[in-house]
Design an enzyme around this catalytic site. Sequence first.
Site, PDB file in Angstrom:
ATOM      1  N   CYS A   1       4.114 -38.355 -10.856  1.00  0.00           N
ATOM      2  CA  CYS A   1       4.225 -39.733 -11.324  1.00  0.00           C
ATOM      3  C   CYS A   1       3.344 -40.090 -12.538  1.00  0.00           C
ATOM      4  O   CYS A   1       3.705 -39.760 -13.652  1.00  0.00           O
ATOM      5  CB  CYS A   1       3.990 -40.683 -10.154  1.00  0.00           C
ATOM      6  SG  CYS A   1       4.672 -42.318 -10.449  1.00  0.00           S
TER       7      CYS A   1
ATOM      8  N   HIS B   1       6.257 -38.774  -4.758  1.00  0.00           N
ATOM      9  CA  HIS B   1       5.071 -38.715  -3.907  1.00  0.00           C
ATOM     10  C   HIS B   1       5.583 -38.316  -2.528  1.00  0.00           C
ATOM     11  O   HIS B   1       6.752 -37.991  -2.360  1.00  0.00           O
ATOM     12  CB  HIS B   1       4.426 -40.100  -3.797  1.00  0.00           C
ATOM     13  CG  HIS B   1       3.991 -40.688  -5.090  1.00  0.00           C
ATOM     14  ND1 HIS B   1       2.781 -40.421  -5.661  1.00  0.00           N
ATOM     15  CD2 HIS B   1       4.607 -41.575  -5.917  1.00  0.00           C
ATOM     16  CE1 HIS B   1       2.659 -41.126  -6.784  1.00  0.00           C
ATOM     17  NE2 HIS B   1       3.747 -41.824  -6.965  1.00  0.00           N
TER      18      HIS B   1
HETATM   19  N1  GLN Z   1       1.855 -46.507 -13.780  1.00  0.00           N
HETATM   20  C1  GLN Z   1       3.041 -45.826 -13.599  1.00  0.00           C
HETATM   21  C2  GLN Z   1       4.269 -46.662 -13.314  1.00  0.00           C
HETATM   22  O1  GLN Z   1       4.208 -47.664 -12.605  1.00  0.00           O
HETATM   23  C3  GLN Z   1       2.803 -44.733 -12.577  1.00  0.00           C
HETATM   24  C4  GLN Z   1       2.759 -45.178 -11.150  1.00  0.00           C
HETATM   25  C5  GLN Z   1       2.550 -44.055 -10.174  1.00  0.00           C
HETATM   26  O2  GLN Z   1       1.873 -43.072 -10.462  1.00  0.00           O
HETATM   27  N2  GLN Z   1       3.052 -44.224  -8.959  1.00  0.00           N
HETATM   28  O3  GLN Z   1       5.304 -46.307 -13.821  1.00  0.00           O
END
Ligand code: GLN
Length: 258
Positions: free
Chosen positions: A107, A208
């Site tokens: 992510c 995740h």
């Molecule tokens: N900040 C990023 C987004 O919202 C990554 C979020 C995350 O790592 N879950 O796209």
Amino acid sequence: MGAHLANKRGGRMKEIKLLYLYPDMLELYGDYGNIQVLKYRMEKRGINLIIDKYSIGDKAPDFCLYDIVFAGGGADNEQTILSEDLIRYKDNIKDAINKGVFFLLICGAYQLFGKYYKGVEGNVIPGLEIFDYYTEAIEDRTKRCIGNIVINTKIGETETKVIGFENHGGQTYNIKTPFGKVIYGNGNKFEDSEEGFFKKNVIATYLHGPLLSKNPVIADYIIKYCLERKYNEKSMLNELDDTFENKCREQLINSFCK
Ligand code: GLN
């Protein structure tokens, strides 16, 4: 330098070295579980996983000395704080990728290996520009890709369904080699057909979950890849008893992909 461990037959135990990037900043929805799964599945096969951590202010690591580099997800704020630090290592990271070090990026970390991440306010967080995808958040901050996700992927010779959980506002564009095809959930963008980025030694994904506990096939792909690269031999991993994991997978897939 840790002493080398011996296996039961007195031979030198195989060793895989992992670098865990920014554990204090990039750790969402159990991302650290990915490392625990790698360690567990390696130990079951008599392989020792050495875990080094790096975060801002620590001694500069040499990425080329590792077999695996892992970085998890993080909110825009954390990404903003660490991007400058990460970019200092751009050449070294590029070198490590070219030499075949395995990178598992979840992510927020996935986004930072591309050209840039543009946040809701239009603020641009520079990326490493190692890969030519880029990410832009949707202007409406209430709109995020959140929920369970299942993708179809081919990893090595194995076709498998990969299960995970996504929560991102960022929409990632310009992916030529995705990690998989979405069969449930969003993916790189809202209602996209593709998810993540993949090349032989890089898995960059929004999943995740943690990714590897729900998908032992992916964990074993990484372990096998690292063993073959490091020890220069075709490695046959002995099968582990994944009855429990497979039952969970079956249950999740059946409930999501009706
Ligand atoms: N900040 C990023 C987004 O919202 C990554 C979020 C995350 O790592 N879950 O796209």
